[in-house]
Design an enzyme around this catalytic site. Structure first.
Site, PDB file in Angstrom:
ATOM      1  N   LYS A 130      -1.245  -4.509 -39.317  1.00 17.26           N
ATOM      2  CA  LYS A 130       0.199  -4.283 -39.391  1.00 17.26           C
ATOM      3  C   LYS A 130       0.702  -3.097 -38.579  1.00 17.26           C
ATOM      4  O   LYS A 130       1.679  -3.218 -37.843  1.00 17.26           O
ATOM      5  CB  LYS A 130       0.617  -4.136 -40.854  1.00 17.26           C
ATOM      6  CG  LYS A 130       0.605  -5.458 -41.556  1.00 17.26           C
ATOM      7  CD  LYS A 130       0.611  -5.319 -43.045  1.00 17.26           C
ATOM      8  CE  LYS A 130      -0.102  -6.485 -43.677  1.00 17.26           C
ATOM      9  NZ  LYS A 130      -1.547  -6.559 -43.353  1.00 17.26           N
ATOM     10  N   HIS A 161       0.832  -1.220   0.000  1.00 16.69           N
ATOM     11  CA  HIS A 161       0.000   0.000   0.000  1.00 16.69           C
ATOM     12  C   HIS A 161       0.864   1.267   0.000  1.00 16.69           C
ATOM     13  O   HIS A 161       0.436   2.307   0.476  1.00 16.69           O
ATOM     14  CB  HIS A 161      -0.952   0.035   1.210  1.00 16.69           C
ATOM     15  CG  HIS A 161      -1.655  -1.252   1.448  1.00 16.69           C
ATOM     16  ND1 HIS A 161      -2.868  -1.570   0.879  1.00 16.69           N
ATOM     17  CD2 HIS A 161      -1.296  -2.339   2.181  1.00 16.69           C
ATOM     18  CE1 HIS A 161      -3.230  -2.790   1.259  1.00 16.69           C
ATOM     19  NE2 HIS A 161      -2.290  -3.281   2.044  1.00 16.69           N
ATOM     20  N   SER A 211      14.423  21.290 -17.228  1.00 18.74           N
ATOM     21  CA  SER A 211      13.223  22.078 -17.491  1.00 18.74           C
ATOM     22  C   SER A 211      13.645  23.373 -18.154  1.00 18.74           C
ATOM     23  O   SER A 211      14.702  23.921 -17.850  1.00 18.74           O
ATOM     24  CB  SER A 211      12.510  22.356 -16.170  1.00 18.74           C
ATOM     25  OG  SER A 211      11.706  23.511 -16.291  1.00 18.74           O
ATOM     26  N   GLU A 271       9.207   7.910 -17.463  1.00 11.26           N
ATOM     27  CA  GLU A 271       7.850   8.455 -17.650  1.00 11.26           C
ATOM     28  C   GLU A 271       7.314   8.098 -19.035  1.00 11.26           C
ATOM     29  O   GLU A 271       6.143   7.735 -19.190  1.00 11.26           O
ATOM     30  CB  GLU A 271       7.852   9.977 -17.467  1.00 11.26           C
ATOM     31  CG  GLU A 271       8.016  10.404 -16.013  1.00 11.26           C
ATOM     32  CD  GLU A 271       8.211  11.902 -15.862  1.00 11.26           C
ATOM     33  OE1 GLU A 271       7.618  12.658 -16.642  1.00 11.26           O
ATOM     34  OE2 GLU A 271       8.968  12.311 -14.966  1.00 11.26           O
ATOM     35  N   LYS A 296      15.661  21.548 -12.071  1.00 14.08           N
ATOM     36  CA  LYS A 296      14.991  20.269 -12.333  1.00 14.08           C
ATOM     37  C   LYS A 296      15.869  19.253 -13.068  1.00 14.08           C
ATOM     38  O   LYS A 296      16.613  19.593 -13.965  1.00 14.08           O
ATOM     39  CB  LYS A 296      13.733  20.494 -13.194  1.00 14.08           C
ATOM     40  CG  LYS A 296      12.612  21.222 -12.489  1.00 14.08           C
ATOM     41  CD  LYS A 296      12.002  20.435 -11.330  1.00 14.08           C
ATOM     42  CE  LYS A 296      11.067  19.350 -11.780  1.00 14.08           C
ATOM     43  NZ  LYS A 296       9.873  19.831 -12.443  1.00 14.08           N
TER      44      LYS A 296
END
Ligand code: ARG
Length: 472
Positions: free
Chosen positions: A338, A169, A290, A303, A296
């Protein structure tokens, strides 16, 4: 292929293999709508391989002459060279890869080229081409799944002792080793490879000989063609041979599962790389910055793999839907098989290649994993098991430990930080040896059965995987 080269053809429709039956040419829109040469030219080499095997059989069976075969072989050699050099002129007028190549062959070698299609139809031809193409793709994928496993196994061995929280969890559950966690993905990739190997057996059967749908009255030798092309078997019913694409659906199902596994790992890499978690760092070459936020470093590659899994799963559903209402035998619907198939194979192949490389460049931060372990009472189950081993029924032990956890929470400390007398207040069975089981190392070492997270078991799993991969 360009529109230029097509529209420059003086008599549209002239090249059609079936134009004799019609009183007017199809409109440009219909021509474009029904053509597949834009995408099925990817199967050109398979188409030529299939044609050469068919021609060889025709000559052996004396359906065409030895001279015809020699002409066909010579012409095909030139066509193959033209295609490989990017010099082949693909024509929209000629609809698909099959008619383009056949027409060029006839231009090059004359009547022998016109005899190639004896006892054959584009229906069994295209089914053969796709199977050959998929067999190649399947072999490539099985190889890449092995590379990916090797990269994970190497990293798992380096981190057979590295403790981290195992989660359920997404809450800290019990300590595991990072090596054990990685070996879970090795198991998944191993099953993926098994699925592809299994699907390969059903891909690897020969449709040629089914002709349009009912077989052919020429004295053909299907077993010979199968052996020439490396097929393990022939499709045993002509109607089924030209119409079903279940082998392609199986391939997509195996691919969807493999992508789903990569997607789960992607999700973990993204979480682990978040500064909030900080368990790992990915090599810079798999990340991007970024344009506005200078600080960043984004895990774009995982992703994207997570995102591309959606399209591969979509292709599986697309193919199932394509097939589900088709009456026997061949229908033009099947031409739609295809693009999703090619895209599925391309996407999985690229994802696996990049993952094998990325996995070996993961920088692990054991201190951050160790810190996280201190925050979630990861050894609570150990304490319960300790009490059970001293004679307490498990449910009572569970209750005693739950109260100890609450106490630790109030004191804002971990379970091993509670003094002995406090631990004893929850159960008289606790004695000083309790601190051994409350350590992460104790918890890990105790799980020493096959499939367990003990470092010695991780090393054993690594050794087994290496032995399997050495044979792959
Ligand atoms: N381009 C077709 C396909 O991909 C080849 C078979 C066409 N057969 C036919 N009878 N129109 O399925």
């Amino acid at each position: 292929m360009t529109e230029r080269s097509n529209s420059s053809q003086p008599h549209e429709g002239d090249g059609k293999a079936w134009s004799g039956r019609f009183s007017e040419p199809v409109s440009d829109l219909v021509k474009r709508f029904t053509a597949s040469v834009f995408f099925d030219q990817r199967m050109a080499e398979q188409d030529i391989r299939g044609s050469l095997a068919h021609a060889k059989m025709l000559a052996r069976q004396k359906i065409i002459s030895a001279q015809d075969l020699a002409d066909i072989e010579r012409g095909m050699q030139q066509i193959l060279a033209e295609i490989r050099a990017g010099q082949f002129e693909w024509s929209l007028d000629l609809e698909d890869v099959h008619l383009n190549i056949e027409k060029r062959l006839t231009t090059l070698v004359g009547d022998a080229g016109k005899r190639l299609h004896t006892g054959r139809s584009r229906n069994d031809q295209v089914a053969t081409d796709i199977r050959l193409w998929l067999r190649d793709a399947t072999d490539r994928i099985i190889g890449l799944l092995a590379d990916f496993q090797r990269a994970l196994v190497d990293l798992a061995e380096q981190h057979a002792d590295t403790a981290m929280p195992g989660f359920t969890h997404l809450q800290v559950a019990q300590p595991v080793t990072f090596g054990h966690h990685l070996m879970a993905y090795v198991e998944m990739a191993r099953r993926d490879a098994e699925r592809f190997s299994d699907a390969r057996r059903r891909i690897n059967r020969l449709p040629l000989g089914a002709s349009a749908l009912a077989g052919t009255s020429y004295p053909i030798d299907r077993e010979f063609v199968a052996a020439e092309l490396g097929f393990e078997d022939v499709c045993e019913n002509s109607l089924d041979a030209v119409s079903d694409r279940d082998f392609a659906i199986e391939f997509c199902a195996a691919a969807a599962l493999a992508m789903t596994h990569l997607s789960r790992l992607s999700e973990e890499l993204i979480l682990w790389m978040s500064p909030r978690v900080g368990f790992i760092d990915l090599a810079d070459r798999f990340c991007t910055g970024s344009s506005i936020m200078p600080q960043k470093k984004n895990p774009d590659v995982p992703e994207l793999v997570r995102g591309k899994t959606g399209r591969v799963n979509g292709h599986l559903v697309g193919l199932l839907t394509l097939m589900k209402a088709q009456p026997l035998a061949y229908n033009k619907d099947n031409q739609e098989d295809k693009e999703p198939l090619f895209d599925t194979a391309d996407t999985l192949i690229d994802s696996l290649r990049i993952f094998a490389d990325m996995a070996s460049g993961i920088r692990v931060k054991p201190e951050a994993m160790r810190d996280a372990l201190k925050q979630g009472f990861a050894t609570a189950t150990e304490l319960a098991d300790y009490l059970v081993k001293k004679g307490l029924p498990f449910r009572d032990a569970h209750e005693a430990v739950a109260r100890a956890v609450r106490e630790a929470e109030t004191r804002q400390c971990d379970l091993p930080d509670l003094p002995l007398d406090v631990l004893q207040s929850f159960s008289g069975l606790v004695s000083a040896d309790v601190y051994q089981v409350l350590t992460v190392e104790g918890a890990l070492a105790g799980r020493r059965h096959i499939g367990g997270t003990a470092p010695e078991q991780v090393r054993a799993a690594v050794a087994r995987a290496r032995a399997r991969l050495a044979q792959a």
